[in-house]
Design a protein around this motif. Sequence first.
Motif, short mmCIF file in Angstrom:
data_model
loop_
_atom_site.label_atom_id
_atom_site.label_comp_id
_atom_site.label_asym_id
_atom_site.label_seq_id
_atom_site.Cartn_x
_atom_site.Cartn_y
_atom_site.Cartn_z
N THR A 26 1.34 12.83 -13.14
CA THR A 26 0.10 13.29 -12.50
C THR A 26 -0.93 12.19 -12.45
O THR A 26 -1.62 11.97 -11.44
CB THR A 26 -0.45 14.50 -13.26
N ARG A 27 -1.07 11.49 -13.57
CA ARG A 27 -2.05 10.38 -13.59
C ARG A 27 -1.68 9.28 -12.61
O ARG A 27 -2.52 8.69 -11.92
CB ARG A 27 -2.18 9.83 -15.01
N ILE A 31 -3.88 7.91 -9.43
CA ILE A 31 -4.27 6.49 -9.24
C ILE A 31 -3.88 6.01 -7.84
O ILE A 31 -4.63 5.33 -7.14
CB ILE A 31 -3.64 5.62 -10.33
N VAL A 32 -2.66 6.36 -7.43
CA VAL A 32 -2.18 5.93 -6.09
C VAL A 32 -3.06 6.51 -5.00
O VAL A 32 -3.44 5.82 -4.04
CB VAL A 32 -0.71 6.34 -5.92
N GLN A 33 -3.41 7.79 -5.15
CA GLN A 33 -4.23 8.41 -4.11
C GLN A 33 -5.62 7.78 -4.04
O GLN A 33 -6.15 7.51 -2.96
CB GLN A 33 -4.33 9.90 -4.38
N SER A 34 -6.22 7.57 -5.22
CA SER A 34 -7.57 6.96 -5.21
C SER A 34 -7.52 5.53 -4.66
O SER A 34 -8.40 5.10 -3.91
CB SER A 34 -8.15 6.98 -6.64
N THR A 35 -6.45 4.80 -5.06
CA THR A 35 -6.32 3.43 -4.53
C THR A 35 -6.14 3.44 -3.03
O THR A 35 -6.70 2.61 -2.30
CB THR A 35 -5.13 2.72 -5.21
N ALA A 36 -5.32 4.36 -2.54
CA ALA A 36 -5.09 4.44 -1.09
C ALA A 36 -6.39 4.78 -0.37
O ALA A 36 -6.71 4.21 0.69
CB ALA A 36 -4.02 5.48 -0.80
#
Length: 698
Positions: A26-27, A31-36
């Motif tokens: 989940t974490r 992170i991937v979504q926020s970075t994207a």
Amino acid sequence: MSASIFGNGPRSSRDHRSFERPSLATRFSGIVQSTARYGVASIRARGASTWVAYSREYSRARRRHRRVGWLIALLRMVLSLQNVLLLVWGLTLWWGERVVFRDSVQECSWELWENWPQEAIPHHVAFIADPQLVDPHTYPGRLWPLSSLTIFYADLYLYRTHSLLQQNLRPDTTFFLGDLFDGGREWATDKSSSPEERFKHYGNSMWMQEYRRFSRIFFDTWRLGGANSASSTRGRKIIASLPGNHDLGFGHGIQRPVVERFQKYFGEGNRVDVLGNHSVISVDTVSLSAVDQPDPQTGSSSGSDGSSQGDEVWRPAQNFLNDLQVLKARVTREELLALQGKREAYLAPHKVVDAEVPLDLNISPLPAGVDLPTIVLTHVPLYRDAGTPCGPLRERYPPSSTDPLREKDERNAIKIHRGYQYQNVLTEAISKDIVTKAGPGVTQIYSGDDHDYCEVTHRKFSGSPKEITVKTMSLAMGVRRPGFQMASLWNPIDPDSGKPTSTKASPTIQNFRCLLPDQIAIFLRYAYLFVFTLLILFVRAISRVFYPSEQSPSTPDPLLPLSHRFNDESQSSSASTATSSPSHSEHRFASRGLTGVASRASSSSPSGEMGMRPTKHVQIIGVPGVNGSNDDSRRAEWDICEKSKDKPWASTKNNIANDFQRHIPRGPLATFCYEFMSSFKWVGSITLVWYLRLIWTW
């Protein structure tokens, strides 16, 4: 109950699970979504800024491109073939109407050929011979407008050359050697008329008209040099009193009223002047020649004793020669007193005398040994043996051999013969009488009448004086290079004694023949350039027929499409042949800069959609590569098949298109004629305006 409400009781298992730490997956997903999201936001921000920068750069580039485009268009316009021809014509006309005249006179500057000591202040003299203003007597059979053009260009040539002579060279004294007019002897007075029937209807008004022409050409331009003289305290002079055979006639053909009219406006032909410490003697030899010419009334020759009834013609000149030594002494005494700052030292006696007896003036004698060098001026050249060569500077008939010069050369010599109202040279008796009575000390003789240069040394006469026959100044007198004679006089003397201050015997006169432009050669250069211009424009017109340019008048501008509405009966046939797809049509119109027009024309929305009327397909006609049109077609037109509500606008548009097409040549011959004539009119009209300005202003 109360414990659970305040949170002090035991927690349930559901509450415990909700506060558990998130899993690793989940974490990682967070992170991937926020970075994207951050990356997309950054890319969008950078893209926006980059797009703004690109837009600005693109705008600047377009502005630069427009400026360069305008510059290129301007250079193309300036450096077009027609403008290059205009530049060539402008420079050629400026050379032929200005530069060549100024250069020819500047080449005769005094300092370029004088060779006096540095302290010398010479007296500059210009001798002008035979201007002979062209009039009806010159070319009696020449029709208008050629006769008027001859008069105009002959006067223009004299005006230009004499104005430059006076303005740039500023001679101290200007002498005319006769033949001021060409038909002056023919224009009647109140008491005389021309002996020729064809000139009898010309009266005194004709002579006055010629006198005003002469004054405008010579007297008015003489003022350009100013009134002050560098070598004389008496100022500059212009002397035009010496007559020629075209002014008075010759010998017994002279009429006394004609002589009186000439002397009234120009002065006495027989005179003595002291210039530059030289005695200049002018002799009316056309009148004096009657002394040994057969009298038409008696058939015998007039002797020096005056036995002939026609002695009124030659008697004044003969008396002048008889009294010449006394007159020379008087004028020389006046010059010496002027150099000393004194006034004339003679007084006329106060007594009654016989009018026919000459006065014996009380003139103080000259100091012993005072005899200034003498110059004789005559219109008709002095006698010489037949075949005496005139030298290598003669234009029309150069010597047959220059190394060595022949002693006899009939072609190079002045012919010895006479005719109606003329005689090429004086008789031997008159020539000898002039030199004897003018001397001793005759060193130089200047004459005219022959129109060409001639230089001889009279070894038969006392002192072996040299004679220079001066070229005519007119372009209409049979020589290609007119000219005038320049003389520099320097004879330093003691004002008190009148004797030369220089101990060595050296020439006191230096001569220079000044040649003027060849007007015929200038006209020939204009003719050559005219033929060259026609040839260039001819080739250009042919090239436009085979290789039409985008800006050619025979090809419509693609940025101005020509369109017309179909008639109702032609729409059905045109609609069946319309095969262009919307995207294809839009692409074609976009290449022409008309995307909006194509998209509107090619759209086929259903009736009533967005409030727009249904339209038909578009047929593009005459565009290479579309609908099978011919690639060799020179015209490009396309039609938008649409019923417009704005019928007046469509009608006006069609009228403009039809008017434009009517002025477009369609065939090769019409295209050639259009290109050639339009270019010729453009070059010719501007060149003509420039030429007229050059010849009417000076």
